[in-house]
Design an enzyme around this catalytic site. Structure first.
Site, PDB file in Angstrom:
ATOM      1  N   LYS A  25      39.087  34.423  40.750  1.00 12.87           N
ATOM      2  CA  LYS A  25      39.703  35.584  39.483  1.00 12.87           C
ATOM      3  C   LYS A  25      38.653  35.831  38.987  1.00 12.87           C
ATOM      4  O   LYS A  25      37.442  35.452  38.062  1.00 12.87           O
ATOM      5  CB  LYS A  25      40.437  33.895  38.961  1.00 12.87           C
TER       6      LYS A  25
ATOM      7  N   SER B  83      48.765  35.265  34.609  1.00 17.68           N
ATOM      8  CA  SER B  83      47.852  36.332  34.338  1.00 17.68           C
ATOM      9  C   SER B  83      46.581  36.206  35.316  1.00 17.68           C
ATOM     10  O   SER B  83      45.967  37.220  35.854  1.00 17.68           O
ATOM     11  CB  SER B  83      46.899  35.576  33.525  1.00 17.68           C
TER      12      SER B  83
ATOM     13  N   SER C 292      49.829  30.815  34.649  1.00 22.06           N
ATOM     14  CA  SER C 292      49.136  31.708  34.819  1.00 22.06           C
ATOM     15  C   SER C 292      48.641  31.546  36.845  1.00 22.06           C
ATOM     16  O   SER C 292      48.083  32.483  36.739  1.00 22.06           O
ATOM     17  CB  SER C 292      48.255  31.885  34.145  1.00 22.06           C
TER      18      SER C 292
END
Length: 483
Positions: free
Chosen positions: A75, A150, A174
Site C-alpha cells: 500500500k 482506504s 481499511s
C-alpha cells in the site's frame, strides 16, 4: 500461476518448475494488461526483476524463506527507499522516501519481490478509494463498483491476481472493508503488533498495518514476517510473535463464537444476513458453539471514532506545510501564503473536511465536549469487548451493511459514506485484532464476514478463518476481468 497459494508457489520455485524472474514477469504482464483497474500508483518493474534475480540465487543456495521470490506489493502508505511514496495525495506526488518502513525492511529481508505501490484513499481517509489523487480503484468483480477503502488498491490487486499478497493498513476498517468488497481475506492485527515506523500517519492511536491475500493461510504467512517489536515505534508492543500457521488446522470443537445482537439488526441487507446465517451454520458443523452477546455501547462508535480520528489527523497532517518536503505552491507572497496555498492546493476535499473537524474538536472551547468525551466513550466500548471476551473466544459479525456500492454513489453524502464502516470502527477504538474473509456473493458482488479476536490472539482468529475456508470455496473464486 496466479491461482496458486504462497506455499504452492514456494514449492514450485524450489522444484525449479519456474523461476522467480519468470513468476515476477508473469505478474508484471498482468498488471500492464489490467491497468484499467487503477490498482497501482507506481509499478517498480526493473527493481522487481532485479529482486527476483537475487531471490533465484538465494533459492538455489538453499537459504530461502517461504516468501523468497514471491511477488507482492505495498500500500502506498509505507515508505519505500528511492521509490515514490504518495499516500494517494497530490501533497506527496513528488516525495521519494529516503528510507524503508520497518514492514518493508522486514519483507525485503525475506526475499519477497515488491512489484510496486498500491492505490489508496488520500492519507487513508475514505471508505471507497475515491478520494485518491490518482483516481478511484475499480472493483474487479464489477468495474462500475468501488473497491472499498482506504486499502482499495491492495484488495483489488489480490482479487485481480496482480500480486500474490499485499500489505494494507487499517484505521477504521481499511483492510477489512475493501477485503469484503473485493472477495479476499485481510487481517488487522492487535494495535502494536506490527510496527508503524515508516507508515505515514493518519490517526496514530488507531492506525495498524496488516496483511491481505486470497486465503487466511496466506495472510498468516505474510503477517508472520511483518509482525514483531520495533524500537523505532513507541507504540510497538514487546511481546513474542507466535507461529501463526502452527494451529491453523486445529479443531474448532468447543470454540465459543459470539454474535453481538447490536450488529444483527434490520440495517443489514437481507441477502447479506442470509449469507451470514449460512456461515454460522457452517461453524456449527465445525463444532463451534454459538452464543448471542450484547455490547450496548457499540452504537456510539461512529461519532467517537470520527472525533478521535479527525483530531489526530489534524495534528499529524500539520507537518505538510510546503517547507520541508511535499507539494509547495508557486511564488508564495509570504510565509502565511506558503502555508495556506500549499495545503489548500494539495489536500483533497475529504482530507480538508477531517482536518477542519479535528481542529474544531481540539479547540479550547470544545476539547472537553468533543475530544475528551469521545475518549471516554472509547473506554466504554473497550469495556464492552472485554466483557464479551469473558464469555466467548471469537466474535462474528458483518463487515459491511451491503456489498460494494457504485462509484460516485455516496460521494455527495459524507455521512452515508462514513456509515459504510459501521461494523469495523469499534474494533480499532478498542485496538483488537479482526479479519474479513469471503462468505458468498450478492448480485455478482462478494460479501465478507468479520471475525474479531481478543488482544494478541491472532492465532485463534486465523484458525477460525482457515477452518471455514477448508469447507467453503468462496475465497478461491476469481473475477472475469475481460468482461
Amino acid at each position: 500461476m496466479q491461482n496458486k497459494t504462497i506455499t504452492q508457489l514456494a514449492q514450485g520455485l524450489r522444484a525449479k518448475e519456474f523461476s522467480s524472474v519468470e513468476l515476477t514477469q508473469y505478474f508484471l504482464n498482468r498488471i500492464e494488461k489490467y491497468t484499467d483497474l487503477n490498482a497501482y500508483i507506481t509499478v517498480t518493474a526493473n527493481q522487481a526483476l532485479q529482486a527476483a534475480q537475487r531471490a533465484d540465487v538465494r533459492i538455489a543456495s538453499g537459504n530461502a524463506e517461504l516468501l523468497t521470490g514471491i511477488p507482492m506489493a505495498h500500500k502506498d502508505i509505507f515508505c519505500t527507499q528511492a521509490v515514490k511514496t504518495t499516500c494517494g495525495s497530490k501533497m506527496l506526488d513528488n516525495f521519494i522516501a529516503p528510507y524503508n518502513a520497518t514492514v518493508v525492511k522486514k519483507l525485503n529481508a525475506t526475499g519477497a519481490v515488491n512489484l510496486g505501490k498500491l492505490n489508496m484513499d488520500e492519507f487513508a481517509m475514505g471508505s471507497s478509494n475515491e478520494t485518491s489523487f490518482y483516481g478511484a480503484v475499480k472493483n474487479p468483480w464489477n468495474k462500475n463498483a468501488v473497491a472499498g477503502g482506504s486499502s482499495g488498491g491492495s484488495a483489488a490487486a489480490v482479487a485481480a491476481q496482480l500480486a500474490v499478497c499485499v500489505t494494507g493498513t487499517d484505521t477504521g476498517g481499511s483492510i477489512r472493508q475493501p477485503a469484503a468488497f473485493c472477495g479476499v481475506s485481510g487481517i488487522k492485527p492487535t494495535y502494536g503488533r506490527v510496527s508503524r515506523f515508516g507508515m505515514i500517519a493518519y490517526a496514530s492511536s488507531l492506525d495498524q498495518g496488516g496483511s491481505m491475500a486470497r486465503s487466511a493461510q496466506d495472510c498468516a504467512i505474510l503477517l508472520q514476517s511483518m509482525a514483531g517489536f520495533d524500537v523505532k515505534d513507541s507504540t510497538s508492543v514487546d511481546t513474542p510473535v507466535p507461529d501463526y500457521c502452527a494451529d491453523l488446522d486445529k479443531s474448532l470443537a468447543g470454540v465459543k463464537i459470539g454474535l453481538p445482537k447490536e450488529f444483527f439488526t434490520a440495517d443489514v441487507n437481507a441477502d447479506m444476513a442470509k449469507a451470514l446465517d449460512e456461515a454460522i451454520e457452517e461453524y456449527k458443523k465445525l463444532g463451534a458453539e454459538i452464543k448471542e452477546i450484547s455490547m450496548p455501547n457499540l452504537k456510539y462508535a461512529i461519532p467517537a471514532y470520527y472525533v478521535i480520528a479527525s483530531a489526530e489527523c489534524s495534528s499529524n497532517l500539520s507537518r505538510y506545510d510546503g517547507v520541508r518536503f511535499g507539494y509547495r505552491c508557486e511564488n508564495p507572497a509570504d510565509l502565511n501564503d506558503l502555508y495556506t496555498r500549499s495545503r489548500g492546493e494539495a489536500f483533497g476535499k475529504e482530507v480538508k473536511r477531517r482536518i477542519l473537524m479535528g481542529t474544531y474538536a481540539l479547540s479550547a472551547g470544545y476539547y472537553d465536549a468533543y475530544y475528551l468525551k469521545a475518549q471516554q466513550v472509547r473506554r466504554l466500548i473497550s469495556d464492552d469487548f472485554k466483557q464479551a471476551f469473558s464469555e466467548v473466544d471469537v466474535i462474528f459479525s458483518p463487515v459491511t451493511p451491503t456489498p460494494a456500492f457504485n462509484i460516485g454513489e455516496k460521494l455527495a453524502n459524507p455521512v452515508e459514506m462514513y456509515l459504510a464502516d459501521i461494523y469495523t470502527i469499534a474494533i480499532n477504538l478498542a485496538g483488537l485484532p479482526a479479519m474479513s474473509i469471503p462468505a458468498g456473493f450478492i448480485g455478482g458482488l462478494p460479501v465478507g464476514l468479520q471475525l474479531i479476536g481478543n488482544y494478541f490472539d491472532e492465532t485463534r482468529l486465523l484458525n477460525v478463518a482457515h477452518a471455514y475456508q477448508q469447507v467453503t470455496n468462496w475465497h478461491t473464486q476469481s473475477p472475469n476481468l475481460d468482461n
